[in-house]
Design a protein around this motif. Structure first.
Motif, PDB file in Angstrom:
ATOM      1  N   GLY A   1       1.206  -1.412   8.975  1.00  0.00           N
ATOM      2  CA  GLY A   1       0.330  -1.974   7.969  1.00  0.00           C
ATOM      3  C   GLY A   1      -0.063  -1.034   6.850  1.00  0.00           C
ATOM      4  O   GLY A   1      -0.659  -1.467   5.864  1.00  0.00           O
ATOM      5  N   GLN A   2       0.259   0.238   6.966  1.00  0.00           N
ATOM      6  CA  GLN A   2      -0.127   1.193   5.927  1.00  0.00           C
ATOM      7  C   GLN A   2       0.805   1.107   4.718  1.00  0.00           C
ATOM      8  O   GLN A   2       1.927   0.615   4.808  1.00  0.00           O
ATOM      9  N   ALA A   3       0.333   1.628   3.597  1.00  0.00           N
ATOM     10  CA  ALA A   3       1.118   1.736   2.371  1.00  0.00           C
ATOM     11  C   ALA A   3       1.448   3.205   2.143  1.00  0.00           C
ATOM     12  O   ALA A   3       0.603   4.075   2.354  1.00  0.00           O
ATOM     13  N   VAL A   4       2.686   3.474   1.712  1.00  0.00           N
ATOM     14  CA  VAL A   4       3.165   4.848   1.534  1.00  0.00           C
ATOM     15  C   VAL A   4       3.837   4.970   0.168  1.00  0.00           C
ATOM     16  O   VAL A   4       4.591   4.085  -0.239  1.00  0.00           O
ATOM     17  N   LEU A   5       3.585   6.071  -0.528  1.00  0.00           N
ATOM     18  CA  LEU A   5       4.268   6.399  -1.769  1.00  0.00           C
ATOM     19  C   LEU A   5       5.008   7.707  -1.570  1.00  0.00           C
ATOM     20  O   LEU A   5       4.406   8.719  -1.214  1.00  0.00           O
ATOM     21  N   ASP A   6       6.321   7.673  -1.787  1.00  0.00           N
ATOM     22  CA  ASP A   6       7.161   8.864  -1.664  1.00  0.00           C
ATOM     23  C   ASP A   6       7.605   9.279  -3.065  1.00  0.00           C
ATOM     24  O   ASP A   6       8.464   8.634  -3.660  1.00  0.00           O
TER      25      ASP A   6
END
Length: 108
Positions: A52-57
């Motif tokens: 459910g988390q959001a990640v920015l790479d």
């Protein structure tokens, strides 16, 4: 004797060119993905990613650790990867076909 050029050929399994251009670059990027997978897994462990988390790479290149992050956050999560390199992004998108929770964007 093993020259620098011969050593590079052995590492990336190509017959010429450089790692930054030409037909060998795609092969080198794919090999980089294989070698960096364990590092990406360790990074995701340290980040404590959960469903459910959001990640920015940022500077995602060929998709590591974004792809590993996408597996961990699952379908209820979302991962965005941003990079300047269009060829690397194309490889990342190709690797993400089974992960609809990912998006790879060309940007600075």
């Amino acid at each position: 004797p093993i020259t620098r050029r011969r050593a590079r050929r052995r590492v990336i399994g190509c017959s010429g060119g450089t790692m930054s251009q030409g037909p060998t670059r795609g092969a080198w990027l794919r090999e980089e993905a294989r070698l960096s997978a364990p590092i990406a897994a360790a990074m995701c462990d340290l980040a404590g990613l959960r469903p459910g988390q959001a990640v920015l790479d940022l500077a995602c290149g060929i998709g590591e650790p974004a792809l590993e992050a996408a597996r961990r956050v699952g379908p209820s999560g979302r991962v965005w990867g941003i990079d300047l390199d269009a060829e690397a992004l194309a490889i990342a998108r190709g690797r993400a076909t089974e992960l609809p929770n990912t998006a790879f964007v060309h940007g600075d």
